[in-house]
Design a protein around this motif. Structure first.
Motif, PDB file in Angstrom:
ATOM      1  N   ARG A 165      -2.402  -9.667  -8.380  1.00  0.00           N
ATOM      2  CA  ARG A 165      -2.366 -11.240  -7.972  1.00  0.00           C
ATOM      3  C   ARG A 165      -2.852 -11.772  -9.191  1.00  0.00           C
ATOM      4  N   ALA A 166      -3.695 -11.366 -10.038  1.00  0.00           N
ATOM      5  CA  ALA A 166      -4.940 -12.450 -10.885  1.00  0.00           C
ATOM      6  C   ALA A 166      -4.258 -12.002 -12.009  1.00  0.00           C
ATOM      7  N   HIS A 167      -2.973 -11.159 -12.060  1.00  0.00           N
ATOM      8  CA  HIS A 167      -2.631 -10.771 -13.484  1.00  0.00           C
ATOM      9  C   HIS A 167      -0.663 -11.310 -13.578  1.00  0.00           C
ATOM     10  N   ASP A 168      -0.260 -12.053 -12.231  1.00  0.00           N
ATOM     11  CA  ASP A 168       0.797 -12.096 -12.239  1.00  0.00           C
ATOM     12  C   ASP A 168       1.645 -10.268 -11.703  1.00  0.00           C
ATOM     13  N   ILE A 169       1.752  -9.804 -11.618  1.00  0.00           N
ATOM     14  CA  ILE A 169       1.985  -7.814 -11.018  1.00  0.00           C
ATOM     15  C   ILE A 169       2.215  -8.312  -9.542  1.00  0.00           C
ATOM     16  N   THR A 170       4.200  -8.628  -9.746  1.00  0.00           N
ATOM     17  CA  THR A 170       4.293  -8.206  -8.150  1.00  0.00           C
ATOM     18  C   THR A 170       3.638  -6.837  -7.558  1.00  0.00           C
ATOM     19  N   VAL A 171       3.446  -6.427  -6.500  1.00  0.00           N
ATOM     20  CA  VAL A 171       2.920  -5.124  -5.836  1.00  0.00           C
ATOM     21  C   VAL A 171       3.939  -4.836  -4.779  1.00  0.00           C
ATOM     22  N   VAL A 172       4.723  -3.709  -5.420  1.00  0.00           N
ATOM     23  CA  VAL A 172       5.791  -3.560  -4.503  1.00  0.00           C
ATOM     24  C   VAL A 172       5.698  -2.493  -3.535  1.00  0.00           C
ATOM     25  N   ALA A 173       5.626  -2.747  -1.831  1.00  0.00           N
ATOM     26  CA  ALA A 173       4.763  -1.849  -1.269  1.00  0.00           C
ATOM     27  C   ALA A 173       6.119  -0.391  -0.660  1.00  0.00           C
ATOM     28  N   TYR A 174       5.534   0.251  -1.068  1.00  0.00           N
ATOM     29  CA  TYR A 174       6.184   1.890  -0.777  1.00  0.00           C
ATOM     30  C   TYR A 174       5.590   2.557   0.751  1.00  0.00           C
ATOM     31  N   ALA A 175       6.504   3.100   1.717  1.00  0.00           N
ATOM     32  CA  ALA A 175       6.004   3.004   2.875  1.00  0.00           C
ATOM     33  C   ALA A 175       5.454   2.302   3.425  1.00  0.00           C
ATOM     34  N   PRO A 176       6.096   1.446   3.592  1.00  0.00           N
ATOM     35  CA  PRO A 176       5.258   0.363   4.616  1.00  0.00           C
ATOM     36  C   PRO A 176       6.070   0.429   5.711  1.00  0.00           C
ATOM     37  N   LEU A 177       6.412   1.168   6.330  1.00  0.00           N
ATOM     38  CA  LEU A 177       6.507   1.595   8.108  1.00  0.00           C
ATOM     39  C   LEU A 177       5.623   2.961   8.321  1.00  0.00           C
ATOM     40  N   MET A 178       4.822   3.192   7.083  1.00  0.00           N
ATOM     41  CA  MET A 178       4.151   4.280   7.852  1.00  0.00           C
ATOM     42  C   MET A 178       4.588   5.591   7.980  1.00  0.00           C
ATOM     43  N   ARG A 179       5.809   6.062   7.305  1.00  0.00           N
ATOM     44  CA  ARG A 179       6.250   7.337   7.921  1.00  0.00           C
ATOM     45  C   ARG A 179       5.943   7.558   9.187  1.00  0.00           C
ATOM     46  N   GLY A 180       6.801   6.727  10.559  1.00  0.00           N
ATOM     47  CA  GLY A 180       5.973   7.621  11.696  1.00  0.00           C
ATOM     48  C   GLY A 180       4.144   7.390  12.365  1.00  0.00           C
ATOM     49  N   ASP A 181       3.262   7.011  11.235  1.00  0.00           N
ATOM     50  CA  ASP A 181       2.228   6.723  11.734  1.00  0.00           C
ATOM     51  C   ASP A 181       1.956   5.415  11.847  1.00  0.00           C
ATOM     52  N   ALA A 182       2.727   4.723  12.544  1.00  0.00           N
ATOM     53  CA  ALA A 182       2.335   3.101  12.921  1.00  0.00           C
ATOM     54  C   ALA A 182       1.954   3.478  14.278  1.00  0.00           C
ATOM     55  N   SER A 183       2.648   4.756  15.510  1.00  0.00           N
ATOM     56  CA  SER A 183       2.467   4.491  16.626  1.00  0.00           C
ATOM     57  C   SER A 183       1.009   5.298  17.244  1.00  0.00           C
ATOM     58  N   ASP A 184       0.708   5.764  16.074  1.00  0.00           N
ATOM     59  CA  ASP A 184      -0.835   6.223  16.261  1.00  0.00           C
ATOM     60  C   ASP A 184      -1.668   5.553  15.551  1.00  0.00           C
ATOM     61  N   VAL A 185      -1.868   4.376  15.414  1.00  0.00           N
ATOM     62  CA  VAL A 185      -2.681   2.687  15.483  1.00  0.00           C
ATOM     63  C   VAL A 185      -2.775   1.899  16.901  1.00  0.00           C
ATOM     64  N   ASP A 186      -3.506   1.634  16.780  1.00  0.00           N
ATOM     65  CA  ASP A 186      -3.795   0.876  18.521  1.00  0.00           C
ATOM     66  C   ASP A 186      -3.325  -0.091  17.795  1.00  0.00           C
ATOM     67  N   GLU A 187      -4.098  -0.433  16.613  1.00  0.00           N
ATOM     68  CA  GLU A 187      -3.700  -2.287  16.827  1.00  0.00           C
ATOM     69  C   GLU A 187      -2.673  -2.132  16.395  1.00  0.00           C
ATOM     70  N   LEU A 188      -1.928  -1.669  16.070  1.00  0.00           N
ATOM     71  CA  LEU A 188      -0.560  -2.128  15.363  1.00  0.00           C
ATOM     72  C   LEU A 188       0.703  -1.815  17.212  1.00  0.00           C
ATOM     73  N   VAL A 189      -0.280  -0.983  18.135  1.00  0.00           N
ATOM     74  CA  VAL A 189       0.855  -0.736  19.156  1.00  0.00           C
ATOM     75  C   VAL A 189       0.550  -1.539  19.715  1.00  0.00           C
ATOM     76  N   ASP A 190      -1.022  -2.195  20.647  1.00  0.00           N
ATOM     77  CA  ASP A 190      -1.587  -3.352  21.635  1.00  0.00           C
ATOM     78  C   ASP A 190      -0.762  -4.691  20.525  1.00  0.00           C
ATOM     79  N   LEU A 191      -0.495  -4.885  19.129  1.00  0.00           N
ATOM     80  CA  LEU A 191       0.739  -6.414  19.211  1.00  0.00           C
ATOM     81  C   LEU A 191       1.800  -6.082  18.982  1.00  0.00           C
TER      82      LEU A 191
END
Length: 263
Positions: free
Chosen positions: A168-194
């Motif tokens: 952010r400080a150097h005007d570089i965009t962060v392009v995020a890969y694996a944003p859907l967590m490759r199937g592991d999102a369902s193992d994170v309680d906070e994400l499941v609850d939301l």
């Protein structure tokens, strides 16, 4: 600062040519304007076919690809970049990345070749992938071109806050890969609850969290129209809900350099 459209369409692992072409054309029809591929994915031809089949003008598409780590010697960068353009069926890409700083990568040798790609009009912009703050600082000293983007693994279990602050400080965009967590999102309680609260999926909550982060452009992979549509409109989380995700006390990296084909 170069605008990188969000979200992008990730194509890693989408190696069925017909499916890849169809998903790219469908994504463009639905409103995606950022396509991400790589020499490593062996699908540049199919991505290019999808662009050609779409009614969206080429100049409206932000097209990014990456140079294979084995091809990062300067003469190979120049040669294989031209080969990528041929496969994609375009005269120029919007962003060429150093894929991983490994194998043939040598900062002093590799990076000037990317400057040359930009000077010759092969690419409009130069980016890097999987770079730490230290590697970004080194690259910035060598490159004449601005570093437009750093593509890294990022999701609620790998927030990479220090790296994001630097970018952010150097005007570089962060392009995020694996944003859907490759199937592991369902193992994170906070994400499941939301997800239950919003009647959606934990993956959508992960994407919503990334979508709310300034300077981050997620590139979720999807093939079917239903998933392509869903990734365009994640729910809008409240500040308190974002803070709940920020407070997750667990860190996990899902992509290993030895399994780099999945980046």
């Amino acid at each position: 600062m170069t605008h990188v459209p969000s979200p992008g369409l990730g194509t890693s692992g989408n190696d069925d040519p017909d499916q890849c072409t169809e998903s790219v054309a469908t994504a463009l029809e639905l409103g995606y304007r950022h396509l991400d591929t790589a020499q490593m994915y062996e699908n540049e031809d199919a991505v290019g076919d999808g662009i050609a089949e779409s009614d969206v003008p080429r100049e409206d598409v932000f097209l990014a690809t990456k140079v294979l780590p084995e091809n990062l010697a300067p003469e190979d960068v120049l040669r294989t970049a031209d080969e990528s353009l041929d496969r994609l069926g375009v005269e120029q890409v919007d962003l060429f990345y150093v894929h991983w700083p490994m194998k043939a990568y040598d900062a002093e040798e590799t990076l000037p070749a990317f400057d040359e790609l930009r000077e010759d009009g092969v690419t409009k912009n130069v980016g890097v992938s999987n770079f730490t703050v230290e590697l970004l600082e080194e690259a910035d000293e060598i490159l004449d071109s601005p570093i437009v983007a750093n593509q890294v693994e990022m999701h609620p279990l790998l927030p990479q806050d220090d790296l994001l602050d630097y970018c952010r400080a150097h005007d570089i965009t962060v392009v995020a890969y694996a944003p859907l967590m490759r199937g592991d999102a369902s193992d994170v309680d906070e994400l499941v609850d939301l997800a239950e609260q919003y009647d959606t999926t934990p993956e959508a909550i992960s994407l919503a969290w990334l979508d709310a982060r300034e300077g981050v452009v997620p590139i979720p992979k999807a093939t079917g129209e239903e998933h392509l549509r869903a990734n365009l409109s994640p729910p809008e989380l409240t500040d308190d809900e974002l803070a709940q995700i920020d407070a997750i006390d667990r860190e996990e990296r899902l992509v290993d350099p030895d399994d780099a084909a999945w980046n």
